[in-house]
Design an enzyme around this catalytic site. Structure first.
Site, PDB file in Angstrom:
ATOM      1  N   ALA A  17      10.582   2.751   3.722  1.00 13.97           N
ATOM      2  CA  ALA A  17       9.372   2.147   3.234  1.00 13.97           C
ATOM      3  C   ALA A  17       8.921   0.778   3.653  1.00 13.97           C
ATOM      4  O   ALA A  17       8.091   0.223   2.989  1.00 13.97           O
ATOM      5  CB  ALA A  17       9.145   2.557   1.781  1.00 13.97           C
ATOM      6  N   ARG A  23      -3.158   2.635   8.879  1.00 11.58           N
ATOM      7  CA  ARG A  23      -4.332   3.766   8.820  1.00 11.58           C
ATOM      8  C   ARG A  23      -4.975   3.955   7.536  1.00 11.58           C
ATOM      9  O   ARG A  23      -5.919   4.511   7.362  1.00 11.58           O
ATOM     10  CB  ARG A  23      -3.772   4.981   9.546  1.00 11.58           C
ATOM     11  CG  ARG A  23      -3.502   4.890  10.972  1.00 11.58           C
ATOM     12  CD  ARG A  23      -2.666   6.060  11.540  1.00 11.58           C
ATOM     13  NE  ARG A  23      -3.463   7.262  11.285  1.00 11.58           N
ATOM     14  CZ  ARG A  23      -2.857   8.548  11.150  1.00 11.58           C
ATOM     15  NH1 ARG A  23      -1.765   8.551  11.818  1.00 11.58           N
ATOM     16  NH2 ARG A  23      -3.535   9.337  11.065  1.00 11.58           N
ATOM     17  N   GLN A  80      13.454  -5.022   6.325  1.00  9.47           N
ATOM     18  CA  GLN A  80      13.322  -4.878   7.905  1.00  9.47           C
ATOM     19  C   GLN A  80      12.220  -5.868   8.399  1.00  9.47           C
ATOM     20  O   GLN A  80      10.978  -5.469   8.212  1.00  9.47           O
ATOM     21  CB  GLN A  80      12.893  -3.408   7.957  1.00  9.47           C
ATOM     22  CG  GLN A  80      13.075  -3.114   9.620  1.00  9.47           C
ATOM     23  CD  GLN A  80      12.750  -1.738  10.219  1.00  9.47           C
ATOM     24  OE1 GLN A  80      11.601  -1.173   9.400  1.00  9.47           O
ATOM     25  NE2 GLN A  80      12.902  -1.191  11.171  1.00  9.47           N
ATOM     26  N   THR A  86      13.098   3.299  13.636  1.00  6.24           N
ATOM     27  CA  THR A  86      13.763   3.826  12.467  1.00  6.24           C
ATOM     28  C   THR A  86      15.392   3.470  12.382  1.00  6.24           C
ATOM     29  O   THR A  86      16.064   3.490  11.413  1.00  6.24           O
ATOM     30  CB  THR A  86      13.519   5.426  12.461  1.00  6.24           C
ATOM     31  OG1 THR A  86      14.043   5.832  13.805  1.00  6.24           O
ATOM     32  CG2 THR A  86      12.090   5.655  12.119  1.00  6.24           C
ATOM     33  N   TYR A 108      11.836   9.419   3.846  1.00 13.49           N
ATOM     34  CA  TYR A 108      10.880   8.607   4.072  1.00 13.49           C
ATOM     35  C   TYR A 108       9.926   8.350   3.062  1.00 13.49           C
ATOM     36  O   TYR A 108       9.603   9.591   2.343  1.00 13.49           O
ATOM     37  CB  TYR A 108      10.090   9.310   5.543  1.00 13.49           C
ATOM     38  CG  TYR A 108      10.723   9.033   6.511  1.00 13.49           C
ATOM     39  CD1 TYR A 108      10.689   8.058   7.525  1.00 13.49           C
ATOM     40  CD2 TYR A 108      11.873   9.742   6.903  1.00 13.49           C
ATOM     41  CE1 TYR A 108      11.246   7.780   8.830  1.00 13.49           C
ATOM     42  CE2 TYR A 108      12.615   9.662   8.153  1.00 13.49           C
ATOM     43  CZ  TYR A 108      12.321   8.713   8.902  1.00 13.49           C
ATOM     44  OH  TYR A 108      13.005   8.498  10.168  1.00 13.49           O
ATOM     45  N   ASN A 177      11.601  17.649  14.766  1.00 12.64           N
ATOM     46  CA  ASN A 177      12.398  16.873  13.821  1.00 12.64           C
ATOM     47  C   ASN A 177      11.456  16.100  12.978  1.00 12.64           C
ATOM     48  O   ASN A 177      10.507  15.408  13.168  1.00 12.64           O
ATOM     49  CB  ASN A 177      12.866  15.715  14.669  1.00 12.64           C
ATOM     50  CG  ASN A 177      13.571  14.710  14.169  1.00 12.64           C
ATOM     51  OD1 ASN A 177      14.222  14.969  13.023  1.00 12.64           O
ATOM     52  ND2 ASN A 177      13.638  13.359  14.660  1.00 12.64           N
ATOM     53  N   ASN A 368     -13.376  18.204 -41.702  1.00  9.00           N
ATOM     54  CA  ASN A 368     -14.603  18.439 -40.848  1.00  9.00           C
ATOM     55  C   ASN A 368     -15.408  17.028 -40.402  1.00  9.00           C
ATOM     56  O   ASN A 368     -15.778  16.304 -41.368  1.00  9.00           O
ATOM     57  CB  ASN A 368     -15.633  19.392 -41.465  1.00  9.00           C
ATOM     58  CG  ASN A 368     -16.765  19.681 -40.609  1.00  9.00           C
ATOM     59  OD1 ASN A 368     -16.473  20.734 -39.949  1.00  9.00           O
ATOM     60  ND2 ASN A 368     -17.999  19.087 -40.573  1.00  9.00           N
ATOM     61  N   ALA A 371     -21.497  15.650 -36.769  1.00 10.69           N
ATOM     62  CA  ALA A 371     -21.873  14.969 -35.380  1.00 10.69           C
ATOM     63  C   ALA A 371     -22.130  13.552 -35.543  1.00 10.69           C
ATOM     64  O   ALA A 371     -22.719  13.040 -36.714  1.00 10.69           O
ATOM     65  CB  ALA A 371     -23.067  15.840 -35.081  1.00 10.69           C
ATOM     66  N   TYR A 378     -12.232  -1.280 -33.893  1.00 11.93           N
ATOM     67  CA  TYR A 378     -11.862  -2.596 -33.020  1.00 11.93           C
ATOM     68  C   TYR A 378     -12.984  -3.487 -33.608  1.00 11.93           C
ATOM     69  O   TYR A 378     -13.997  -3.476 -33.689  1.00 11.93           O
ATOM     70  CB  TYR A 378     -12.392  -2.303 -31.565  1.00 11.93           C
ATOM     71  CG  TYR A 378     -12.003  -3.434 -30.776  1.00 11.93           C
ATOM     72  CD1 TYR A 378     -10.538  -4.067 -30.608  1.00 11.93           C
ATOM     73  CD2 TYR A 378     -12.946  -3.982 -29.683  1.00 11.93           C
ATOM     74  CE1 TYR A 378     -10.381  -5.402 -29.900  1.00 11.93           C
ATOM     75  CE2 TYR A 378     -12.427  -5.080 -29.093  1.00 11.93           C
ATOM     76  CZ  TYR A 378     -11.177  -5.804 -29.165  1.00 11.93           C
ATOM     77  OH  TYR A 378     -10.964  -6.639 -28.261  1.00 11.93           O
TER      78      TYR A 378
END
Length: 457
Positions: A17, A23, A80, A86, A108, A177, A368, A371, A378
């Protein structure tokens, strides 16, 4: 016999990684971009962990602090820098694998969908009686493009070659591969020490260990994956979107095969851990974020969004509902259109049919919610809970100011702002006295009409 042998040897995995991911054009590390609510590398690690590896090593480069934060102590890290191919990347894991005597998988981080079964096949092949020095995962795409080629006969590799270094005859080979490889730890690093960078890119290629082993008279084998999609690498936003689409298509097919009804499958989006039982019905344009489970007989209506929620047997959600993390709907409860539930439990048979917000709350069975009702949870600094007892009735457009408890079978009159507890069976109405002025509106209209007429003169 092969399976028994592979199970007796410890397994390690090296995940490469260190790529720059240019890209992708992002400040986020490439392998941390998500598919179905989970990063690429987490998809891969989930498969690797099914093999119970003794060691996990991530080879990192740029933006490695992001991977340290995301993966923590679950893996060992190797760096690396500079990036010289690789083969060079795998060499950096040697210290992290010091003293390890077992089988090593090289994977990978931007190839996230390799299945655990495929990894097992590679390890099993490594431990067959002919004891190949390395096992390569090959695949046969519809268009071989510029992939490296695996030249093989009856599963035994004759030669590995990168596309840029391949002859026209070698490029005509369709076995490609994937870059994934398995080898015994002692063989892997000994062979890597002999890899050179005398090639078109002046890099140290991992596949060259196969050619070196073959030149030494050792055998190397290829295992072919079930599909090219399994080993597809993701390097750009377009490829990320394609991977998302492929993953979603597969998950939709699985859901329907498991007894889930999808009214318009192409409009339903799942997360990696979405759990839907048989006889669940999902209408069009529904999105499941991470952490959702839905029990049998539930219906998720159109344009709903669920995340971190548990939906019980026979429940109904939506249309246009939002269930946020911590939402729990018990058997037969209902959340209707334009209702939002967050960190709250709707008891068995409870209903909030429309235009309500229920947050940090417990709603009892058969209650219930009218509406326009909201739980005011909060205060600007802290969250507070609302408890609504079983059988309670909350009238429309009510505000329940937490912390507050509404008792069993209590009634809150429409338009109430309740800031104190309501006892069981009690009626609570919190409204200002209505002020009535007969004729006032008529006089007001007459006066304003005269004033408007005068301004036009």
């Amino acid at each position: 016999m092969a399976s028994r042998m592979s199970q007796t040897r410890p397994i390690a995995a090296i995940v490469l990684a260190a790529g720059k991911g240019t890209r992708m054009k992002s400040t986020r590390h490439k392998v941390l971009h998500e598919i179905a609510g989970r990063s690429m590398i987490e998809h891969l690690l989930a498969s690797v962990e099914e093999l119970a590896p003794e060691r996990l090593v991530a080879v990192v480069g740029e933006a490695r602090e992001q991977l340290h934060e995301a993966l923590g102590e679950r893996v060992r890290f190797a760096v690396q820098d500079p990036q010289l191919g690789t083969g060079h990347a795998v060499q950096q894991a040697a210290e992290a694998l010091a003293g390890f005597d077992g089988d090593v998988l090289v994977l990978y981080g931007d190839v996230p969908f390799v299945r655990a079964d495929t990894m097992r096949r590679m390890i099993d092949r490594l431990n067959e009686p002919d004891a190949p020095a390395a096992v390569v995962l090959g695949f046969e795409p519809d268009d071989a493009l510029r992939y490296g080629r695996v030249i093989a006969q009856q599963g035994r590799i004759l030669k590995m070659v990168e596309w840029k270094d391949a002859s026209e005859e070698e490029r005509a080979c369709t076995l490609c591969n994937s870059g994934l490889l398995a080898a015994r730890s002692q063989d892997l690093f000994a062979l890597l020490d002999r890899v050179s960078n005398k090639n078109a890119q002046a890099e140290y290629y991992l596949p060259d260990i196969v050619n070196i082993a073959i030149a030494d008279g050792q055998s190397c084998a290829v295992v072919t994956g079930e599909s090219a999609d399994e080993v597809a690498g993701i390097n750009s936003r377009a490829e990320l979107a394609l991977a998302e689409r492929q993953w979603q298509d597969l998950r939709r097919e699985e859901a329907m095969a498991e007894g889930v009804t999808l009214r318009a499958p192409e409009t339903v989006f799942f997360s990696y851990d979405t759990q839907l039982a048989a006889d669940v019905v999902v209408e069009q344009n529904v999105v499941f974020g991470p952490g959702v489970s839905v029990a049998s007989g539930a219906t998720i209506r159109a344009f709903s969004h669920l995340e971190g929620a548990s939906v019980g047997e026979g429940c109904e959600v939506g249309p246009y509902a939002r269930l946020r993390p911590g939402a729990v709907l018990e058997k037969g409860s209902k959340v209707g259109n334009f209702v939002e539930i967050k960190k709250a439990t709707m008891g068995e048979g409870a209903k909030a049919n429309h235009l309500s917000y229920i947050g940090d709350a417990t709603v009892g069975a058969r209650a219930n919610i009218g509406a326009g009702t909201i739980t005011c949870n909060y205060d600007g600094y802290f969250k507070h809970r609302t408890v609504i007892g079983p059988g309670a009735f909350i009238g429309s457009n009510s505000a329940l100011i937490a912390p507050v408890t509404i008792g069993a079978d209590a009634i809150v009159g429409a338009g109430s702002a309740v800031s104190r507890d309501v006892a069981d069976g009690e009626l609570r109405m919190v409204r200002a006295e209505q002020l009535v002025k007969p004729g006032w509106a008529d006089r007001f209209h007459d006066a304003m009409k005269r004033k408007k007429a005068e301004t036009k003169k």
